[in-house]
Design an enzyme around this catalytic site. Structure first.
Site, PDB file in Angstrom:
ATOM      1  N   CYS A  24       0.850  -1.195   0.000  1.00 48.97           N
ATOM      2  CA  CYS A  24       0.000   0.000   0.000  1.00 48.97           C
ATOM      3  C   CYS A  24       0.886   1.247   0.000  1.00 48.97           C
ATOM      4  O   CYS A  24       2.111   1.168   0.003  1.00 48.97           O
ATOM      5  CB  CYS A  24      -0.926   0.011   1.215  1.00 48.97           C
ATOM      6  SG  CYS A  24      -0.066   0.125   2.793  1.00 48.97           S
ATOM      7  N   CYS A  27       3.591   1.706   2.595  1.00 48.92           N
ATOM      8  CA  CYS A  27       4.826   0.966   2.313  1.00 48.92           C
ATOM      9  C   CYS A  27       5.764   1.810   1.453  1.00 48.92           C
ATOM     10  O   CYS A  27       6.971   1.879   1.695  1.00 48.92           O
ATOM     11  CB  CYS A  27       4.509  -0.344   1.587  1.00 48.92           C
ATOM     12  SG  CYS A  27       3.383  -1.451   2.456  1.00 48.92           S
ATOM     13  N   ASP A 497      -1.421  13.378 -30.353  1.00 47.00           N
ATOM     14  CA  ASP A 497      -0.551  13.041 -31.466  1.00 47.00           C
ATOM     15  C   ASP A 497      -1.350  13.223 -32.756  1.00 47.00           C
ATOM     16  O   ASP A 497      -2.575  13.176 -32.749  1.00 47.00           O
ATOM     17  CB  ASP A 497      -0.072  11.603 -31.316  1.00 47.00           C
ATOM     18  CG  ASP A 497       0.748  11.141 -32.511  1.00 47.00           C
ATOM     19  OD1 ASP A 497       1.664  11.865 -32.912  1.00 47.00           O
ATOM     20  OD2 ASP A 497       0.447  10.052 -33.050  1.00 47.00           O
TER      21      ASP A 497
END
Length: 807
Positions: A24, A27, A497
């Site tokens: 998570c 962490c 693009d």
């Protein structure tokens, strides 16, 4: 002895670590904090990729970095070392039997592997083996939980000794199936932290241990005992037994584990392909090369070798239709090379002696002999791979909404549960504690933990995501993960693009100008001559002539001047005339060009069109009689798509590697005001970064390898499904139909999905806020708490199903 990394490369040094065990956002924060405490170290950790990108401004050893990660409770290994090829994508090694090396495969996919790793300790990691572990645990837990719930919640099914059967069925669920939650909670606790796994683990352990005590020592194991679900815990009697019996909560623990495993598995499926973009990039390159050697007598020999074996200075042959093996310089031959893979421009580039060519581009016509100038990690393709890897790893970690809530919610619930137990015991102690009062205290504390188990919180994101992505799939939109949804809400600039996104990505005839003859005649004669050429522009002219429906004349004496044009004799009505078709400058060297033709060429090229001039033999010389203009045609829905983006409050920007005139013409046709033209892949990334520095949240829509790094760098990447695999893998959203109008639809669907997720989280959290006080006051039986928890999950799922009719 460990050598400082700075002895191997100049300062500052950058390298990548694969980090195992993160589940998570907390962490991620711990790993970044531990690495950041080392002198001169800056780290960015990406949870989805399980990678840390580390910048070293001072001498630091590899072991120092690995020890820092270990001190946070995780394991790591170096993916890329300075001087060893600055890419986090090493080639896969093979054992003597030809099987891919496991470590290399993990590195290639962007995920770490280390000795002793079993795949059990992390239920969030996106690697395939852990997906199998999750699926296996989920299947077993589901099969065992169904009878546990039925026996516990429906008294009519409770046969003599049912409670022992329930205990036997629930034990594998609360131990083996939930083991990943327990280990994640222990790891967090060991480092003074807590996550959603902490609350899950505490609730499951508390319910299980209480139930085992009640079964073995509290009298609930008596044969013939039945358990009636009640709103308020009963302390004086139990279902005909005539004395107080503690409740069993095995079904609550089993349901929590099963629901949470289902949510975690759904999330895993959305994340498991994070590293595929880099694998796809490597696969684009040529696998083999035709190595040419020339001996002292000038005799040539050719042999096929792996492209990876080429060295700088080697000569290799490239035949029509083959990929260029590596970056090099043409030493012999002329041809047209399709470089759209790297530049995005649909018109092939004509090359001859001395011109540079890039690896993975395609030779469309003539044979070439090329001298290698850059190999391995120095090639243009490898540089794009590094850009993609760096952009993905450098993205700020997006914390999941459920984790953000649980970061505050979990510690509060733990305090409330302990306080509930203490207050009840203190009240009972004032008059002398009885067994019933102790049971009431533990019942209330367990009820707090059970009612607070964040099942609905855990389901809020994945269920809405599953329904939203299912609806998106029907609309031709693939949403890759919950992180995407947060970004769509804030997007205010869409970088588009041109080739393959706004336009179709193929050349077509847009206009024919005639001088002294008809436009039909110009197109027919030009199409007949170009029909013998392999050049893509020639094929477009021939296709247009064939579509016009007129019969094409016979062509003889065909001669191709590679890179310039073609000449031939056209036989018609018993006569024959010499014809030249090609570049205006080349035709002008051989034929007289009327002012009308010259003016038409200038006008058409000013709009960005590619022009081909036709000259025919008249009298004693050649005379230019017409011009054929070609351009990359617009997709029919592009203009509507741009209008819909504006309606969503998003400003469109055209970003292309094509020339300025062409880009501005296309932009004017679809209603885009801002144009950035003539940029290569590095330039596209730089433009996206510049917009981000200006405070914009940027969406990028593209389809080619040249767009991949920009797609990864953008806050939101949308890839056209008709584009390359690497562009698709580097993006956050994939528009399967290749239709630009899917882009605003995708953003609208994502925003609505995010809205539903927030509603789910609100109701899940509101349920906890309302129910926890009731549990703490002893007014809620933990069994009913478990049922209420399941009901909250049903509410979340039902709300998510509304997305089936989105957007």
């Amino acid at each position: 002895m460990t050598t400082p990394l700075q002895d191997q490369a100049p300062s500052p040094t950058e390298l990548d670590l694969a980090v195992d065990g993160m589940t998570c956002a907390s962490c991620v924060a711990r790993v970044e904090r531990k690495l950041g405490r080392l002198p001169g170290v800056t780290a960015e950790v990406n949870l989805a990729l399980e990678q840390a990108h580390v910048v070293l401004a001072e001498p630091t050893t590899e072991q120092d970095l690995l020890d820092a990660v270990a001190s946070a409770g995780y394991t790591a290994r170096v993916l890329a070392r300075p001087g060893g090829g600055a890419t986090a994508v090493p080639h896969a090694n093979h054992d003597p039997d030809g099987h891919p090396d496991v470590d290399a495969e993990h590195a290639l996919s962007g995920h770490g592997h280390h000795p002793g790793h079993t795949g059990d300790a992390d239920t969030s990691a996106p690697t395939a083996d852990r997906g199998a572990v999750l699926r296996r645990r989920l299947v077993v837990a589901s099969i065992l939980t169904v009878p546990v719930v039925v026996l516990s919640m429906i008294p009519a099914t409770q046969f003599p000794g049912w409670q022992w059967v329930v205990a036997a069925l629930a034990t594998p669920v609360v131990t083996w199936a939930s083991w990943p939650f327990h280990t994640a909670a222990f790891r967090a606790a060991r480092h003074g932290s807590s996550t959603m796994d902490t609350l899950v683990s505490l609730g499951v352990i508390a319910a299980s241990l209480w139930s085992l005590w009640a079964l073995l020592l509290g009298g609930a194991g008596e044969i013939g005992m039945r358990m009636q679900p009640t709103l308020i815990p009963r302390l004086g009697e139990d279902a005909g037994m005539g004395h107080s019996l503690p409740e069993l909560y095995f079904e609550v623990a089993a349901v929590v584990v099963t629901f949470l495993l289902a949510g975690r598995y759904a999330e895993h499926r959305a994340r498991r392909s994070s590293g595929d973009a880099l694998r796809s990039l490597l696969e684009l390159g040529a696998k083999e090369a035709a190595l040419v050697t020339i001996d002292d007598s000038g005799r040539r020999t050719e042999r096929r070798v792996p492209a990876a074996d080429l060295a700088v200075g080697d000569l290799f042959a490239v035949r029509p239709g083959e990929k260029v093996a590596t970056d090099g310089e043409v030493v012999e031959g002329v041809s047209a090379v399709d470089a759209s893979l790297l530049t995005g421009e649909p018109v092939p580039v004509d090359v001859a002696f001395g011109d540079a060519v890039s690896g993975a581009t395609i030779n469309t016509s003539g044979a070439l002999l090329v001298r290698a100038t850059r190999v391995g990690t120095d090639t243009a393709l490898a540089q794009i791979a590094r850009l993609v890897s760096r952009a993905q790893t450098g993205k700020a970690p997006v914390q999941r909404l459920a984790d953000r809530i649980s970061a505050v919610f979990v510690p509060i619930v733990m305090v409330i549960a302990v306080a509930t137990l203490g207050v009840w015991l203190a009240i009972g102690a004032s008059g002398g504690l009885t067994t019933g009062e102790v049971q009431a205290a533990f019942t209330a504390a367990v009820a707090v933990l059970i009612i607070a188990c964040p099942c609905a919180l855990g389901l809020a994101t994945p269920t809405a995501l599953l329904v939203g992505t299912g609806r998106g799939a029907r609309l031709g939109i693939l949403i890759k993960g919950p992180e995407v949804l947060e970004t769509t809400r804030r997007v205010d600039v869409a970088v588009l693009d041109k080739t393959g996104t706004i336009t179709a990505g193929r050349m077509s005839v847009t206009e024919v100008v005639a001088s002294g003859t008809s436009r039909e005649e110009v197109l027919t004669v030009a199409g007949a001559v170009e029909g013998l050429s392999e050049h893509p522009i020639a094929r477009a002219v021939t296709d247009a002539a064939a579509a016009a429906g007129r019969p094409l004349p016979v062509v003889t004496n065909f001669v191709s001047a590679a890179g310039f044009g073609v000449s031939a004799r056209v036989v018609r009505d018993g006569g024959a005339a010499r014809v030249v078709v090609g570049r205006p400058s080349w035709v002008g060297e051989q034929a007289s060009v009327p002012a009308e033709v010259a003016d038409a060429v200038a006008r058409l090229e000013a709009t960005g069109a590619t022009t081909v001039v036709l000259a025919v033999e008249r009298g004693s010389g050649l005379v230019a009689v017409g011009v054929v203009a070609l351009a990359d045609e617009l997709k029919p829905t592009s203009r509507d798509a741009v209008a819909q983006l504006r309606a969503l409050g998003i400003t469109p920007v055209l970003l292309t590697g094509d020339q300025e005139a062409t880009a501005r013409t296309v932009a004017a046709q679809v209603g885009i005001d801002r144009v950035i033209a003539g940029v290569l892949p590095e330039g596209k990334v730089a433009e996206v970064e510049r917009l981000q520095r200006e405070g914009h949240v940027v969406a990028m829509v593209g389809d080619g390898v040249n767009d991949a790094a920009a797609l990864a760098q953008a806050d939101l990447g949308l890839a056209m499904g008709t584009g390359t695999d690497v562009a698709i893998e580097a993006s956050d959203l994939t528009l399967v139909r290749g239709d630009l109008v899917s882009a605003p639809t995708a953003i609208a669907l994502s925003r609505r999905t995010l809205r539903v997720i927030k509603q789910n989280l609100f109701w899940a959290f509101a349920y906890n806020v309302a129910a926890i006080p009731l549990a703490a006051l002893g007014l809620l039986n933990p069994m009913i708490a478990g049922a209420a928890m399941a009901a909250s999950s049903v509410i979340v799922v039902t709300n998510s199903l509304r997305l089936r009719n989105a957007p």
